[in-house]
Design an enzyme around this catalytic site. Structure first.
Site, PDB file in Angstrom:
ATOM      1  N   LYS A 105      -9.092  14.143  15.978  1.00  0.00           N
ATOM      2  CA  LYS A 105      -8.332  13.147  15.208  1.00  0.00           C
ATOM      3  C   LYS A 105      -8.984  11.795  15.371  1.00  0.00           C
ATOM      4  O   LYS A 105      -9.588  11.508  16.416  1.00  0.00           O
ATOM      5  CB  LYS A 105      -6.887  13.070  15.724  1.00  0.00           C
ATOM      6  CG  LYS A 105      -5.919  12.493  14.718  1.00  0.00           C
ATOM      7  CD  LYS A 105      -5.452  13.540  13.731  1.00  0.00           C
ATOM      8  CE  LYS A 105      -4.521  12.960  12.681  1.00  0.00           C
ATOM      9  NZ  LYS A 105      -3.905  14.031  11.884  1.00  0.00           N
TER      10      LYS A 105
ATOM     11  N   GLY B  97       5.992  13.533   1.894  1.00  0.00           N
ATOM     12  CA  GLY B  97       7.421  13.521   1.569  1.00  0.00           C
ATOM     13  C   GLY B  97       7.716  13.568   0.074  1.00  0.00           C
ATOM     14  O   GLY B  97       8.593  14.317  -0.379  1.00  0.00           O
TER      15      GLY B  97
ATOM     16  N   GLY C   3      10.667   9.602   4.744  1.00  0.00           N
ATOM     17  CA  GLY C   3       9.261   9.310   4.405  1.00  0.00           C
ATOM     18  C   GLY C   3       8.997   9.772   2.991  1.00  0.00           C
ATOM     19  O   GLY C   3       9.269  10.930   2.641  1.00  0.00           O
ATOM     20  N   TYR C   4       8.506   8.851   2.153  1.00  0.00           N
ATOM     21  CA  TYR C   4       8.268   9.195   0.747  1.00  0.00           C
ATOM     22  C   TYR C   4       6.828   8.851   0.402  1.00  0.00           C
ATOM     23  O   TYR C   4       6.529   8.152  -0.562  1.00  0.00           O
ATOM     24  CB  TYR C   4       9.272   8.433  -0.131  1.00  0.00           C
ATOM     25  CG  TYR C   4       9.569   9.124  -1.451  1.00  0.00           C
ATOM     26  CD1 TYR C   4      10.324  10.297  -1.485  1.00  0.00           C
ATOM     27  CD2 TYR C   4       9.112   8.602  -2.654  1.00  0.00           C
ATOM     28  CE1 TYR C   4      10.609  10.929  -2.694  1.00  0.00           C
ATOM     29  CE2 TYR C   4       9.388   9.232  -3.862  1.00  0.00           C
ATOM     30  CZ  TYR C   4      10.138  10.387  -3.872  1.00  0.00           C
ATOM     31  OH  TYR C   4      10.415  11.013  -5.059  1.00  0.00           O
ATOM     32  N   GLY C   5       5.903   9.355   1.225  1.00  0.00           N
ATOM     33  CA  GLY C   5       4.477   9.152   0.974  1.00  0.00           C
ATOM     34  C   GLY C   5       3.886  10.425   0.414  1.00  0.00           C
ATOM     35  O   GLY C   5       4.575  11.203  -0.259  1.00  0.00           O
ATOM     36  N   ASN C   6       2.624  10.650   0.719  1.00  0.00           N
ATOM     37  CA  ASN C   6       1.928  11.833   0.211  1.00  0.00           C
ATOM     38  C   ASN C   6       2.734  13.103   0.486  1.00  0.00           C
ATOM     39  O   ASN C   6       3.043  13.879  -0.427  1.00  0.00           O
ATOM     40  CB  ASN C   6       0.542  11.878   0.888  1.00  0.00           C
ATOM     41  CG  ASN C   6      -0.262  13.087   0.471  1.00  0.00           C
ATOM     42  OD1 ASN C   6       0.226  14.208   0.493  1.00  0.00           O
ATOM     43  ND2 ASN C   6      -1.501  12.874   0.094  1.00  0.00           N
TER      44      ASN C   6
HETATM   45  P1  NAD Z   1       1.928   8.303   3.914  1.00  0.00           P
HETATM   46  O1  NAD Z   1       1.397   7.057   4.511  1.00  0.00           O
HETATM   47  O2  NAD Z   1       1.505   8.708   2.551  1.00  0.00           O
HETATM   48  O3  NAD Z   1       3.538   8.223   3.893  1.00  0.00           O
HETATM   49  C1  NAD Z   1       4.319   7.846   4.985  1.00  0.00           C
HETATM   50  C2  NAD Z   1       5.707   7.521   4.471  1.00  0.00           C
HETATM   51  O4  NAD Z   1       6.573   7.263   5.593  1.00  0.00           O
HETATM   52  C3  NAD Z   1       5.792   6.267   3.582  1.00  0.00           C
HETATM   53  O5  NAD Z   1       6.704   6.517   2.536  1.00  0.00           O
HETATM   54  C4  NAD Z   1       6.362   5.211   4.518  1.00  0.00           C
HETATM   55  O6  NAD Z   1       7.054   4.194   3.835  1.00  0.00           O
HETATM   56  C5  NAD Z   1       7.292   6.048   5.339  1.00  0.00           C
HETATM   57  N1  NAD Z   1       7.691   5.473   6.619  1.00  0.00           N
HETATM   58  C6  NAD Z   1       6.948   4.781   7.508  1.00  0.00           C
HETATM   59  N2  NAD Z   1       7.711   4.420   8.553  1.00  0.00           N
HETATM   60  C7  NAD Z   1       8.951   4.900   8.311  1.00  0.00           C
HETATM   61  C8  NAD Z   1      10.189   4.849   9.011  1.00  0.00           C
HETATM   62  N3  NAD Z   1      10.290   4.251  10.184  1.00  0.00           N
HETATM   63  N4  NAD Z   1      11.237   5.476   8.457  1.00  0.00           N
HETATM   64  C9  NAD Z   1      11.130   6.089   7.269  1.00  0.00           C
HETATM   65  N5  NAD Z   1      10.018   6.167   6.574  1.00  0.00           N
HETATM   66  C10 NAD Z   1       8.943   5.567   7.084  1.00  0.00           C
HETATM   67  O7  NAD Z   1       1.647   9.457   4.985  1.00  0.00           O
HETATM   68  P2  NAD Z   1       1.615  11.026   4.736  1.00  0.00           P
HETATM   69  O8  NAD Z   1       0.217  11.423   4.479  1.00  0.00           O
HETATM   70  O9  NAD Z   1       2.699  11.434   3.810  1.00  0.00           O
HETATM   71  O10 NAD Z   1       1.950  11.532   6.211  1.00  0.00           O
HETATM   72  C11 NAD Z   1       3.284  11.553   6.707  1.00  0.00           C
HETATM   73  C12 NAD Z   1       3.327  12.411   7.950  1.00  0.00           C
HETATM   74  O11 NAD Z   1       2.818  13.705   7.637  1.00  0.00           O
HETATM   75  C13 NAD Z   1       2.467  11.912   9.128  1.00  0.00           C
HETATM   76  O12 NAD Z   1       3.088  12.253  10.344  1.00  0.00           O
HETATM   77  C14 NAD Z   1       1.189  12.699   8.975  1.00  0.00           C
HETATM   78  O13 NAD Z   1       0.480  12.812  10.203  1.00  0.00           O
HETATM   79  C15 NAD Z   1       1.771  14.016   8.531  1.00  0.00           C
HETATM   80  N6  NAD Z   1       0.765  14.852   7.870  1.00  0.00           N
HETATM   81  C16 NAD Z   1       0.206  14.462   6.678  1.00  0.00           C
HETATM   82  C17 NAD Z   1      -0.757  15.267   6.126  1.00  0.00           C
HETATM   83  C18 NAD Z   1      -1.371  14.942   4.793  1.00  0.00           C
HETATM   84  O14 NAD Z   1      -2.183  15.757   4.306  1.00  0.00           O
HETATM   85  N7  NAD Z   1      -0.989  13.856   4.141  1.00  0.00           N
HETATM   86  C19 NAD Z   1      -1.161  16.445   6.762  1.00  0.00           C
HETATM   87  C20 NAD Z   1      -0.550  16.810   7.966  1.00  0.00           C
HETATM   88  C21 NAD Z   1       0.418  15.984   8.505  1.00  0.00           C
END
Ligand code: NAD
Length: 415
Positions: free
Chosen positions: A108, A225, A220-223
Site C-alpha cells: 500500500k 459507496g 460514504g458516497y465516493g467511488n
Molecule cells: P472516495 O474518496 O471516492 O470516497 C470516500 C467517500 O467517503 C466520500 O464520499 C467522502 O465524502 C466520504 N467520507 C469521508 N469521510 C467521511 C466521514 N467521516 N463520514 C462519512 N463519509 C465520509 O473513496 P473510495 O474509493 O470510495 O474508497 C472508500 C473506502 O473503500 C476506503 O476505505 C477505501 O480504502 C475502500 N476501498 C476502495 C476501493 C476502490 O477501488 N475505490 C477498493 C478497496 C477498498
C-alpha cells in the site's frame, strides 16, 4: 477522514493477526516474519507549487508480503495518511489477495496531502514525483500500485507515464486502475462495489434473509459507496440512507439514487436533497437497517458507538471501518460482519484481471470481466462461510484464517 481516531490501525491489524495465530497452526518462525512489512519506503516529494514556492510532501510505500506473488495495493492521497495506516492497509491487502486466491502479495502507498487544495498541475507534479521516488522498488512482477482514496485513473496514467519515461520502455503492467483508453480494464471503476454487491447477495442467500424490502444504509458516497448504492437500487433493494463527509440523508421509503448523484454533482454533497431528512454520520451508522455498508474510512464503528449499532449485518466496503474492540461487542450482539478483506476485494480482483490483460495485450469485454469477477467473489464467499461454520468463528476470523494459512504455507514451502 476518521473523525474519531481512537485506534492505531496497525495496532488493530496486528491484534487481528495475533488472534488468528491462536486459531490455526502456523510455524512461529513464519509468524514472526508476518508482524511487520518486508520493506517500507519513506519519501519526501518536493513539488513546485503554482505560486513558485516549493512544498515537500511526506509519502510511503509499504511492501508487506510477497510470498504469493508481487506486492499489490493502492495509493492513497489524504492529509491524515500516516505510516501506521499505510502499514495496516498493506497487511490487509496481503490477506485480501490471499482470501481471493490471487497470485499476489500485499502492499500500500500513501501521500500525506489534501489533494483538494492542489491545482491539477500541482497534483500531476506530486504524482510524478512520487513515482520518481519509488520506481526502482516497483514494476510489473515486483509491486503494482493502483488507485485508492482520492486517486483515480488519471493519476494512475501520470504515474505509468513517469515510470515508462524513467525506465525507457513501455510498461502498462506497472500500475492498475488506468483509464480504459490507456490499457486499463473495463469494469475496474465499478469493481469494488460490484464485488461487494456479489458478496452481499451470496450472504443474503446463505443466511436466508428476506430480499423483499431489504433496507440498506451506506456511509460514504465516493467511488465505492455511490456505485454500491446504484447497484443495490437497481436490484430492487431499498437504500434508505447515504452520507458523505458533510453529512447524510434519509428516506424510509428508499432514496432515488439517480437524484442523489445529480444533487451531489451539482452541490458537492448528498446533503439537502429534496424529499429527504438530514441525518448525521453518527445517526446513519445507528439506523435499524438490514445491511449497514461503511464505504468511507477506517475506525468509524468503534468502542464508542458499537453498542448502538442496530443493523443486522455490516458489509465492510471500506478498509478497517470496524475496530477490534467494536468487533467483539458486535459479535456478542449477534451482528454479522462481512469483513473488508472479502467485501471490498472486487477492486484488487479486477486489478489482477487488468494485469493479465496487459500481459497478453488482449482486452476483455465488460460482461466477461463481470462474469469472472462474480465467479471469484462467489467462490471466496462460499469458502469463508464454510470456514466460519467449521471453525465456529466470525466471518472475519474465518477469512483471516484462510488467508494467513495460504500465505504462511507459501512462506514455509520456500524455507
Ligand atoms: P472516495 O474518496 O471516492 O470516497 C470516500 C467517500 O467517503 C466520500 O464520499 C467522502 O465524502 C466520504 N467520507 C469521508 N469521510 C467521511 C466521514 N467521516 N463520514 C462519512 N463519509 C465520509 O473513496 P473510495 O474509493 O470510495 O474508497 C472508500 C473506502 O473503500 C476506503 O476505505 C477505501 O480504502 C475502500 N476501498 C476502495 C476501493 C476502490 O477501488 N475505490 C477498493 C478497496 C477498498
Amino acid at each position: 477522514m476518521n473523525t474519531n481516531k481512537m485506534d492505531d490501525p496497525f495496532a488493530n491489524a496486528s491484534k487481528q493477526l495475533e488472534e488468528i495465530s491462536g486459531l490455526i497452526e502456523v510455524d512461529p518462525n513464519v509468524l514472526v516474519k508476518l508482524q511487520e512489512p518486508e520493506k517500507v519506503i519513506t519519501l519526501r516529494v518536493p513539488v513546485e507549487m503554482d505560486s513558485g514556492e516549493t512544498k515537500v510532501f511526506t509519502a510511503w510505500r509499504s511492501q508487506f508480503n510477497s510470498a504469493l506473488g508481487p506486492y499489490k495495493g493502492g495509493i492513497r492521497f489524504h492529509e491524515q495518511v500516516s505510516l501506521e495506516e499505510v502499514k495496516a492497509l498493506s497487511m490487509w491487502m496481503t490477506w485480501k489477495t490471499a482470501v481471493l486466491d490471487l497470485p499476489l502479495g500485499g502492499g500500500k502507498g500513501g501521500i500525506k496531502v489534501n489533494p483538494k487544495k492542489l491545482s491539477e498541475s500541482e497534483l500531476e507534479k506530486l504524482a510524478r514525483g512520487y513515482m520518481r521516488g519509488i520506481y526502482r522498488d516497483i514494476g510489473p512482477g515486483v509491486d503494482i500500485p493502483a488507485p485508492d482514496v482520492n486517486t483515480d485513473p488519471k493519476i494512475m496514467a501520470w504515474m505509468k507515464d513517469e515510470y515508462e519515461k524513467l525506465t525507457g520502455s513501455p510498461a502498462p503492467g506497472v500500475i492498475t486502475g488506468k483509464p480504459v483508453a490507456d490499457k486499463g480494464s473495463k469494469g475496474r471503476d465499478i469493481a469494488t462495489a460490484q464485488g461487494g454487491f456479489y458478496v452481499m447477495e451470496k450472504v443474503i442467500a446463505a443466511q436466508g434473509m428476506e430480499k423483499d424490502g431489504l433496507q440498506i444504509a451506506i456511509q460514504g458516497y465516493g467511488n465505492a459507496g455511490e456505485t454500491f448504492a446504484r447497484l443495490a437500487k437497481e436490484a430492487g433493494y431499498k437504500v434508505v440512507a447515504v452520507s458523505d463527509s458533510k453529512g447524510g440523508i434519509y428516506n424510509e421509503s428508499g432514496l432515488d439514487i439517480t437524484a442523489v448523484s445529480e444533487h451531489k454533482k451539482k452541490t458537492g454533497s448528498v446533503v439537502g436533497l429534496d424529499g429527504t431528512e438530514s441525518v448525521s454520520n453518527e445517526d446513519l451508522l445507528e439506523l435499524a437497517v438490514d445491511f449497514l455498508v461503511p464505504a468511507a474510512l477506517e475506525d468509524q464503528i468503534n468502542e464508542g458507538n458499537a453498542k448502538k449499532i442496530k443493523a443486522c449485518a455490516i458489509l465492510e466496503l471500506a478498509n478497517g471501518p470496524v475496530t477490534p474492540a467494536a468487533d467483539a461487542i458486535l459479535e456478542k450482539q449477534g451482528t454479522l460482519i462481512v469483513p473488508d478483506v472479502l467485501a471490498n476485494a472486487g477492486g484488487v480482483t479486477v486489478s489482477y484481471f487488468e494485469m493479465v490483460q496487459n500481459k497478453d495485450d488482449k482486452y476483455w469485454k465488460l460482461a466477461g470481466v463481470l462474469a469472472k469477477l462474480k465467479e471469484k467473489m462467489d467462490k471466496a464467499t462460499t469458502k469463508v462461510l464454510q470456514a466460519k461454520d467449521e471453525m465456529k468463528v466470525s466471518m472475519r476470523m474465518a477469512a483471516y484464517a484462510l488467508a494467513v494459512k495460504r500465505v504462511a504455507d507459501a512462506m514455509e514451502s520456500k524455507e
